[in-house]
Design a protein around this motif. Structure first.
Motif, PDB file in Angstrom:
ATOM      1  N   UNK A  24       1.382  -5.466   3.105  1.00 25.27           N
ATOM      2  CA  UNK A  24       0.498  -6.495   3.664  1.00 25.27           C
ATOM      3  C   UNK A  24       1.016  -7.853   3.222  1.00 25.27           C
ATOM      4  N   UNK A  25       1.055  -8.809   4.133  1.00 25.24           N
ATOM      5  CA  UNK A  25       1.624 -10.122   3.822  1.00 25.24           C
ATOM      6  C   UNK A  25       0.586 -11.236   3.893  1.00 25.24           C
ATOM      7  N   UNK A  26       0.804 -12.238   3.056  1.00 23.35           N
ATOM      8  CA  UNK A  26       0.029 -13.474   3.090  1.00 23.35           C
ATOM      9  C   UNK A  26       1.018 -14.630   3.226  1.00 23.35           C
ATOM     10  N   UNK A  27       0.727 -15.548   4.103  1.00 23.13           N
ATOM     11  CA  UNK A  27       1.575 -16.725   4.298  1.00 23.13           C
ATOM     12  C   UNK A  27       0.795 -17.945   3.808  1.00 23.13           C
ATOM     13  N   UNK A  28       1.371 -18.654   2.858  1.00 20.40           N
ATOM     14  CA  UNK A  28       0.653 -19.780   2.276  1.00 20.40           C
ATOM     15  C   UNK A  28       1.638 -20.760   1.648  1.00 20.40           C
ATOM     16  N   UNK A  29       1.369 -22.066   1.738  1.00 21.06           N
ATOM     17  CA  UNK A  29       2.252 -23.029   1.065  1.00 21.06           C
ATOM     18  C   UNK A  29       2.131 -22.961  -0.451  1.00 21.06           C
ATOM     19  N   UNK A  30       1.055 -22.345  -0.940  1.00 18.46           N
ATOM     20  CA  UNK A  30       0.834 -22.184  -2.375  1.00 18.46           C
ATOM     21  C   UNK A  30       0.538 -20.729  -2.700  1.00 18.46           C
ATOM     22  N   UNK A  31       0.823 -20.358  -3.953  1.00 22.25           N
ATOM     23  CA  UNK A  31       0.574 -18.980  -4.386  1.00 22.25           C
ATOM     24  C   UNK A  31      -0.932 -18.759  -4.436  1.00 22.25           C
ATOM     25  N   UNK A  32      -1.405 -17.793  -3.687  1.00 24.30           N
ATOM     26  CA  UNK A  32      -2.856 -17.648  -3.545  1.00 24.30           C
ATOM     27  C   UNK A  32      -3.340 -16.222  -3.706  1.00 24.30           C
ATOM     28  N   UNK A  33      -2.499 -15.335  -4.192  1.00 27.18           N
ATOM     29  CA  UNK A  33      -2.921 -13.942  -4.318  1.00 27.18           C
ATOM     30  C   UNK A  33      -3.718 -13.736  -5.602  1.00 27.18           C
TER      31      UNK A  33
END
Length: 565
Positions: A556-565
């Motif tokens: 599963x992927x998350x796309x974000x300009x900042x680390x948000x996991x």
């Protein structure tokens, strides 16, 4: 030149073909650890003679010996140096399992025979242990090879040539000794050496890449945290606990005594300040204040250590379970606080692509059981697309999977992640609290019994204690406790698949910037992110499937300009 009582000649390579196993070492300029230094000398030992290859001939040498086995003391370092100098990444050797790293071999052998990965594993340390020789690390020589950056190899002083020659001879002989140790273990995978090498090369590149850091946001957060600390200090002072005041521990002890809190004691006879011991007493005002104070203090300490627009976490390729470690900063153990994580960011015009394996250690557990026993309900459920937590919750609570409530799934999650590691009932009760599940002894025992009903193959898996364990990838861990023996097969297999994925992503051109066990972070241009997401997911699934061939792998992927996991 004399080494270990034998005389060796130093020659200058003239285009001849050398032996089938070649130890290689490089001497370089001095550069920051986050940069690859320039090559000064390239020396080779084939078991008989040392050959110095002129800088202008290194690429010719490699092309002539493309079928040979290459041995390094620290392959990730030397591979980068060689690639920078020649453009040759040694891909053909690496992917054909023709590159060996003495440091990695030594650590794997110790894990297989002693049961612990050693903290010291330099070439000098290994040479002393196996060859009973002290390698002379003369700083006047080691740190001054750059003086000969523009000098033909033949004109470099003899003392410098002998320094490099001794290292490469030691590398060769340590390799032969370590290979004999592995042969005695009757292990045809070299204890998973190839996988560790792939991971080591990729993590070295990740360390050099670093990850973006927002200093401005960090300063703002630190100001806010310091204000919180002042408030928390004031609250703690009401109990006589004042930061920096001599006798703090005594004040803490007295407060615990007064409140009649049954905390364990340290060897010195003081009450424990460990968060894990205090968690069960949440709700007590003093404990809540103390935990808040410790958490804030820990966070401010973490932030203070970071500076610059980019930070470079150091990765340790191998821990006892097969997992990696991380330090300076340890982004594998970041506080869950979103404000902390968001300090790490992508460059302008780029974004972070954060892809994690879904319940990967359940998939690797199912693979291990299926391979060793021939069947697995857990494997079948995963392959059918079931949510394992909902499935087990349906067994535990006697409801249809579609009717499982959130709290029921959370309880099942604690069991699915807790029982495979060999947790006993009392330990599991404490473990379940981390999932906000409060259990009695009878309830915990019932959960364990029904877990075995849901996954009957686990009864066999959990039986006995052999004292050692081998992963499906061939890595041996000796002198194991019961829990270590149960944890290692699935944790180690998941780590190995992720290490392969890291290398394959690097090879495909991805900029690796972070790794958190089952999660890989890359930095990609915003305008290609969807294409890169699909490719990253495909590479990660295919890489893990090399070691988990019979269980469906999901990401599963998350796309974000900042680390948000």
């Amino acid at each position: 030149m004399i080494f270990n009582g034998e005389e060796y000649t130093i020659q200058f390579w003239q285009g001849e073909s050398l032996g089938s196993i070649l130890a290689i070492d490089t001497e370089t300029t001095i550069a920051p650890f986050t940069e690859t230094p320039d090559l000064i000398t390239f020396q080779v030992f084939d078991g008989e003679s040392v050959y110095y290859v002129d800088r202008s001939l290194v690429d010719d040498f490699l092309k002539k010996h493309v079928t040979r086995t290459l041995v390094f003391a620290n392959a990730p370092f030397d591979v980068d140096v060689i690639e920078k100098h020649t453009g040759n990444s040694l891909k053909e050797w690496i992917e054909n399992d023709k590159v060996f790293d003495v440091n990695i071999m030594y650590r794997l052998v110790k894990l297989a025979t002693v049961g612990d990965v050693p903290r010291r594993y330099s070439l000098a340390h290994i040479t002393k242990e196996y060859l009973q020789i002290e390698l002379d690390k003369n700083e006047d020589i080691r740190c001054n090879f750059a003086d000969y950056a523009n000098v033909p190899t033949e004109e470099i002083p003899q003392a410098f040539l002998e320094y490099g020659a001794k290292d490469v001879i030691a590398t060769f002989h340590c390799f032969t000794r370590l290979r004999m140790e592995i042969t005695r273990l009757k292990n045809n995978t070299n204890l998973s050496h190839h996988i560790q090498l792939l991971g080591g090369i990729a993590l070295n590149r990740m360390y050099k890449n670093g990850i973006g850091f927002d200093e401005f946001r960090a300063k703002q957060l630190l100001t806010e945290l310091n204000k919180n600390l002042e408030v928390q200090h004031a609250r703690m002072a009401c109990y006589g606990f004042v930061k920096g005041l001599k006798g703090n521990q005594q004040a803490y002890n007295a407060t615990i005594e007064f409140l009649n809190i049954k905390l364990p004691k340290t060897r010195e006879g003081d009450y424990s300040m460990k968060e894990s011991d205090l968690e069960k007493y949440k709700g007590n005002h003093f404990i809540d204040c103390f935990l808040d104070y410790k958490k804030t203090e820990k966070t401010t300490f973490f932030i203070r250590k970071l500076s610059g627009s980019r930070v470079h976490p150091r990765y340790d390729i191998l821990k006892n379970t097969g997992r990696t470690g991380c330090s300076s900063p340890n982004i594998q153990q970041l506080p869950r606080d979103g404000d902390i994580r968001s300090m790490f960011k992508a460059r302008e015009g780029n974004t972070l692509l954060i892809t994690d394996y879904s319940a990967i250690e359940l998939a690797t557990l199912a693979q291990h059981v299926y391979t060793t026993q021939g069947s697995s309900v857990m494997r079948n459920k995963i392959n059918d697309g079931a949510d394992l937590h909902k499935y087990y919750a349906s067994v535990l609570f006697g409801v249809e999977e579609k009717d499982v409530e959130k709290w029921q799934r959370q309880a099942a999650k604690a069991a699915n992640f807790g029982f495979p590691g060999g947790l006993g009932i009392e330990t599991f009760i404490e473990f379940a609290k981390g999932y906000d599940i409060q259990l009695t002894t009878d309830e915990a025992q019932h959960m364990k019994n029904t877990w075995f009903d849901a996954f009957p193959e686990m009864k066999t898996y959990m039986q006995g204690e052999e004292g050692s364990v081998t992963t499906l990838t061939g890595r041996i861990r000796a002198n194991t406790t019961y829990c270590a023996e149960k944890n290692t097969p699935f944790q180690g297999l998941a780590a190995d698949g992720a290490k392969i994925a890291l290398y394959n992503l690097m090879d495909a051109g991805f900029e690796l910037v972070g790794f958190v066990h089952d999660e890989i972070i890359t930095e990609v241009p915003e305008n290609t992110v969807e294409e890169m997401r699909r490719l990253q997911e495909e590479i990660m699934v295919n890489s893990m499937s090399l070691v988990v061939p019979d269980v469906k792998i999901s990401v599963e992927s998350t796309i974000s300009p900042r680390y948000c996991k």
